[in-house]
Scaffold this motif. Structure first.
Motif, short mmCIF file in Angstrom:
data_model
loop_
_atom_site.label_atom_id
_atom_site.label_comp_id
_atom_site.label_asym_id
_atom_site.label_seq_id
_atom_site.Cartn_x
_atom_site.Cartn_y
_atom_site.Cartn_z
N ASP A 112 -12.22 3.89 6.11
CA ASP A 112 -11.65 2.70 5.45
C ASP A 112 -10.61 3.10 4.40
OD1 ASP A 112 -11.65 -0.12 4.43
OD2 ASP A 112 -12.56 0.86 2.69
N LEU A 113 -10.96 4.15 3.65
CA LEU A 113 -10.06 4.63 2.59
C LEU A 113 -8.71 5.08 3.18
CD1 LEU A 113 -10.09 5.45 -0.52
CD2 LEU A 113 -10.55 7.74 0.28
N LEU A 114 -8.78 5.81 4.30
CA LEU A 114 -7.56 6.34 4.90
C LEU A 114 -6.71 5.22 5.52
CD1 LEU A 114 -8.97 9.57 6.59
CD2 LEU A 114 -7.70 9.40 4.46
N LEU A 115 -7.37 4.31 6.22
CA LEU A 115 -6.62 3.23 6.87
C LEU A 115 -5.96 2.31 5.83
CD1 LEU A 115 -8.97 2.23 9.82
CD2 LEU A 115 -6.86 3.55 9.91
N ALA A 116 -6.74 1.99 4.79
CA ALA A 116 -6.19 1.10 3.76
C ALA A 116 -5.05 1.79 3.00
CB ALA A 116 -7.29 0.67 2.80
N ALA A 117 -5.13 3.13 2.90
CA ALA A 117 -4.06 3.87 2.20
C ALA A 117 -2.73 3.70 2.94
CB ALA A 117 -4.42 5.35 2.11
N TYR B 278 -3.13 6.90 -2.60
CA TYR B 278 -2.62 5.56 -2.91
C TYR B 278 -1.48 5.62 -3.93
CZ TYR B 278 -6.41 3.47 -0.33
OH TYR B 278 -7.23 3.07 0.68
N PRO B 279 -0.61 4.63 -3.93
CA PRO B 279 0.45 4.58 -4.94
C PRO B 279 -0.15 4.58 -6.35
CG PRO B 279 0.81 2.91 -3.26
CD PRO B 279 -0.52 3.49 -2.99
N LYS B 280 0.58 5.15 -7.28
CA LYS B 280 0.06 5.31 -8.64
C LYS B 280 -0.36 3.97 -9.26
CE LYS B 280 1.31 7.49 -12.98
NZ LYS B 280 2.42 7.79 -13.88
N GLY B 281 0.47 2.96 -9.06
CA GLY B 281 0.18 1.65 -9.64
C GLY B 281 -1.15 1.10 -9.16
N PHE B 282 -1.40 1.28 -7.86
CA PHE B 282 -2.65 0.78 -7.29
C PHE B 282 -3.83 1.56 -7.86
CE2 PHE B 282 -6.12 0.76 -4.30
CZ PHE B 282 -6.19 -0.57 -3.92
N ARG B 283 -3.66 2.88 -7.95
CA ARG B 283 -4.75 3.73 -8.47
C ARG B 283 -5.12 3.32 -9.88
NH1 ARG B 283 -2.10 8.34 -6.76
NH2 ARG B 283 -1.75 9.02 -8.90
N ARG C 252 3.10 -1.23 2.20
CA ARG C 252 3.42 -2.41 1.39
C ARG C 252 4.16 -2.04 0.13
NH1 ARG C 252 -1.43 -6.22 0.45
NH2 ARG C 252 -1.58 -5.18 -1.53
N HIS C 253 3.72 -0.92 -0.47
CA HIS C 253 4.37 -0.45 -1.69
C HIS C 253 5.84 -0.12 -1.42
CE1 HIS C 253 4.66 1.48 -5.57
NE2 HIS C 253 5.16 2.54 -5.01
N ALA C 254 6.08 0.56 -0.29
CA ALA C 254 7.46 0.92 0.06
C ALA C 254 8.29 -0.33 0.31
CB ALA C 254 7.46 1.81 1.30
N GLU C 255 7.69 -1.31 0.97
CA GLU C 255 8.41 -2.57 1.24
C GLU C 255 8.75 -3.28 -0.07
OE1 GLU C 255 6.55 -3.82 5.57
OE2 GLU C 255 5.82 -4.79 3.75
N GLU C 256 7.79 -3.29 -0.99
CA GLU C 256 8.03 -3.94 -2.28
C GLU C 256 9.17 -3.25 -3.03
OE1 GLU C 256 3.51 -5.57 -3.15
OE2 GLU C 256 4.30 -3.88 -4.29
N ASN C 257 9.16 -1.93 -2.97
CA ASN C 257 10.22 -1.15 -3.63
C ASN C 257 11.59 -1.47 -3.07
OD1 ASN C 257 9.09 0.24 -5.67
ND2 ASN C 257 8.74 2.12 -4.52
N GLY D 177 -14.68 -2.52 3.76
CA GLY D 177 -14.84 -1.30 2.98
C GLY D 177 -14.24 -1.54 1.60
N PRO D 178 -14.62 -0.76 0.59
CA PRO D 178 -14.10 -0.97 -0.77
C PRO D 178 -12.57 -0.88 -0.84
CG PRO D 178 -15.91 0.59 -0.80
CD PRO D 178 -15.61 0.33 0.63
N ALA D 179 -12.00 0.09 -0.12
CA ALA D 179 -10.55 0.26 -0.20
C ALA D 179 -9.82 -0.94 0.40
CB ALA D 179 -10.13 1.54 0.51
#
Lengths: 110, 239
Positions: free
Chosen positions: B57-62, B18-23, B68-73, A44-46
């Motif tokens: 897909d959008l929800l799962l990847a979010a 999604y996290p702001k940086g990713f968006r 990952r973002h939290a881990e990086e932080n 998927g794109p995401a």
């Protein structure tokens, strides 16, 4: 001394494979992965961009400018990405050969 | 607005998860690719099938990206922030930890700081208000804290957590020194509490164990943070 590496997840590996032919944008990568995997992996794109971000952070791929298309971003393998793909391919080739020889052995016995 | 556009609008809204940086970095490209993918479906049923696949897909990847973002932080070294935002985050973050802990340790109505002693013949409604008031006060402070803490976004998540614990630790020690919670922390007796499995041997109740654990964790994090600050200053000097 040989260094052990952690194998890439299947999706990341498939993306590197898709980019090994030429630089591609997101949708082209999805299509190529679909073709390469005989529709077994449907990205998927995401998920694609989450994985692309991870690969960029790991320095395995990079963005590249393609003339005439400013809106879409294209990605290509870096030197490190090529090297990694080569290492992974070596591993899978080896595994495939071992599996094949064992299967042949089993068939010849039965 | 046709079905195609509706799905894309929903998709664009979903990108806010999604996290702001990713968006900022990939939001537009993700949407563009989603549009291409949706374009492959010609029939209504096909659009619905592809659309639902896109949303799932959008929800799962979010979830994956946020984790990952939290881990990086958390892995980031402490960031330099202005004293003002650090103090704001510390004060407000401390409230969150403190309130959650206090709400757990003291059920509504038993916190003496908020509930004043009443005479026996006090009307029932006042008793009721007394019992409800701690929860109301906690909820208001928690809401304010949450709103204000969001503003101190320059701090990394790890910094917010450690500063919160640090301030909560200081606040709690002060609280105890004023005599409101001495028994629940340092006493080896639990006249009203139910001794927990670990506490049975020591005569501790669940509340004492919880408070002790919070203190120990807080203390550990503060020490860890101090060590990190010292290391950072040492590196700067060496450079």
């Amino acid at each position: 001394m040989k260094r052990s590496i952690e194998l890439l997840p299947q999706v990341s590996f498939s993306i590197l494979m898709a980019l090994s032919l030429k630089p591609r944008h997101g949708y082209e990568i999805i299509q190529q992965v679909d073709t390469d995997s005989m529709s077994k992996i449907r990205l998927g794109p995401a998920s694609l961009y989450v994985t692309l971000k991870k690969l960029i952070d790991s320095d395995l791929i990079e963005e590249v400018d393609i003339d005439g298309n400013e809106r879409r971003r294209y990605y290509q393998l870096t030197d490190k990405g090529w090297q990694r793909l080569h290492t992974e391919m070596g591993y899978y080739t080896n595994i495939a050969e071992i599996s094949k020889s064992r299967l042949v052995k089993k068939w010849s016995h039965s | 607005m046709n079905k195609h556009q509706r799905i894309l609008k929903l998709y664009a809204a979903g990108l806010r998860l999604y996290p702001k940086g990713f968006r900022e970095a990939y939001g537009e490209q993700t949407l563009l690719t989603a549009r291409d993918t949706l374009g492959t479906a010609s029939t209504s049923i096909g659009k619905l099938r592809v659309g639902s696949h896109l949303i799932i897909d959008l929800l799962l990847a979010a979830v994956i990206e946020n984790v990952r973002h939290a881990e990086e932080n958390m892995a980031k070294p402490s960031q330099k922030t202005s004293g003002k935002s650090a103090l704001a985050a510390a004060l407000l973050g401390a409230q969150i930890v403190g309130i959650v802990a206090l709400s757990y340790v003291y059920p509504a109505g038993t916190l003496q700081v908020i509930t004043a002693p009443r005479a026996i013949d006090t009307p029932a409604v006042v008793w009721y208000l007394d019992s409800v008031m701690p929860s109301v006060v906690f909820a208001v402070i928690l809401a304010l804290t949450f709103v204000l803490l969001r503003r101190a976004s320059r701090l990394s998540l790890w910094s917010k957590i450690t500063w919160s614990y640090g301030l909560w630790l200081c606040g709690a020690v002060g609280y105890i020194m004023f005599g409101n919670a001495i028994d629940s922390v340092v006493s080896f007796y639990a006249p009203n509490g139910i001794p927990g499995p670990v506490g049975v041997g020591l005569g501790l109740g669940y509340d004492q164990i919880v408070v002790a654990l919070i203190f120990l964790t807080g203390f550990y994090l503060v020490v860890q943070r101090l060590v990190r600050l010292l290391e950072t200053s040492r590196t700067t000097v060496t450079k």
